[in-house]
Enzyme design. Sequence first.
Site, PDB file in Angstrom:
ATOM      1  N   GLU A 159     -10.588   5.963   2.609  1.00 59.92           N
ATOM      2  CA  GLU A 159     -11.276   5.205   2.589  1.00 59.92           C
ATOM      3  C   GLU A 159      -9.821   3.880   3.016  1.00 59.92           C
ATOM      4  OE1 GLU A 159     -10.133   5.019  -0.187  1.00 59.92           O
ATOM      5  OE2 GLU A 159      -9.600   3.272  -0.767  1.00 59.92           O
ATOM      6  N   LYS A 200       0.592  -0.980   0.052  1.00 51.21           N
ATOM      7  CA  LYS A 200      -0.111   0.072  -0.538  1.00 51.21           C
ATOM      8  C   LYS A 200       1.299   1.792   0.081  1.00 51.21           C
ATOM      9  CE  LYS A 200      -4.371  -1.640   0.276  1.00 51.21           C
ATOM     10  NZ  LYS A 200      -4.459  -2.979   1.374  1.00 51.21           N
ATOM     11  N   SER A 220       1.918  -9.794  -1.123  1.00 50.64           N
ATOM     12  CA  SER A 220       1.523  -8.591  -1.094  1.00 50.64           C
ATOM     13  C   SER A 220       1.574  -7.421   0.215  1.00 50.64           C
ATOM     14  CB  SER A 220       0.208  -7.925  -1.404  1.00 50.64           C
ATOM     15  OG  SER A 220      -0.512  -9.533  -0.203  1.00 50.64           O
TER      16      SER A 220
END
Length: 394
Positions: free
Chosen positions: A107, A85, A374
């Site tokens: 969000e 991220k 990830s």
Amino acid sequence: MSKGRFGIHGGQYIPETLMNAVIELENAYNRYKDDPDFNRELTELLNSYAGRPSLLYYAEKMTKDLGGAKIYLKREDLNHTGSHKINNVLGQALLAKKMGKTRLIAETGAGQHGVATATAAALLDMECVVFMGEEDTKRQALNVYRMKLLGADVIPVKSGTATLKDAVSETMREWTSRIADTHYCLGSVMGPHPFPTIVRDFQAVISRESRAQILKAEGRLPDAVIACVGGGSNAIGSFYHYINDKDVRLIGCEAAGRGIDTFETAATVNTGKLGIFHGMKSYFCQDEYGQIAPVYSISAGLDYPGIGPEHAYLHDTGRAEYVPVTDDEAVNAFEYLSRTEGIIPAIESAHAVAHAIKEAPKMGRDKVMIVTISGRGDKDCAAIARYRGVDIHE
Ligand SMILES: *Cc1c(COP(=O)(O)O)cnc(C)c1O
């Protein structure tokens, strides 16, 4: 392909009041995306702050145990804040700063994207407000605390099912009402144009690195690249620099939850239909009336009822495959990778590992695959313990 479209997907299905904001963002992005100073600054942040380049690790024990393709893991779990991220967030935060914005809104579902955004805001001296479904604030109390510790305001969203999709809607509403000083730092390759393109470009660093790394290690391209898909940002980042290499299979792993023949699933390509939601045309999980269906997965990060428009297009054209992976398979893979390689993956990433476990033995020993990890799995340990019937205090 027309602007902002991936085949028939994508577009800008937004209220008039949001048009100025997305046009301003698109213009700024076009101005900075190839700007040498901007890219130097971003690379410096990614390398010196986030810890890039991330390792491409040869998982020798897993490879020998499964007895097929050689398996490499792209270690996004080693990034600062624990997932991919941060790649996107640092890019968008820097862009917002260049645009003269002083406030980031975002969000978040499980809280990973919220924590990454709050981190970038702290580093770059920006205000930060994170919208989070009220249900999720209860389930992810530790991440709420983290965001506050980093100086962000966390606003619980009570509308709808009080989960991620409602948080996205609320953040768009907030952006509409306060465009002048605020940038919406969207967390995946979704929403109206230009977000799917911007987020993809910032995540493409994953395959830019892995391509060079695998060429160095193996002297050739991989036969398959496997990644998990929520909105699809780590997957598109993992695929991007291989899209024109037709011999490289691209495989996205969707969260099937309790199975694609049940209603408790989040496997959008495998069970969804074409629709328009959150500003884009793509595939969405829908009920018989065309309403967005409630979705379920053990993994909060994959628990989104849609998929990014570029993935929908890669599916339509057959360039990428999208396979369902159940909760059970993901939990088994979570435990398997921990035991076999000493790497505890995020439960999201474990969906990709689960498919690699199925696929590797079917491929010859002369084949090579890259699996994107990830994120790291510390955040999931209590939930997986609970899944196995053990209650531990967080
Ligand atoms: C958020 C998240 C995902 C899902 O998001 P994508 O946009 O599909 O990548 C996957 N893995 C981890 C670790 C996440 O935090």
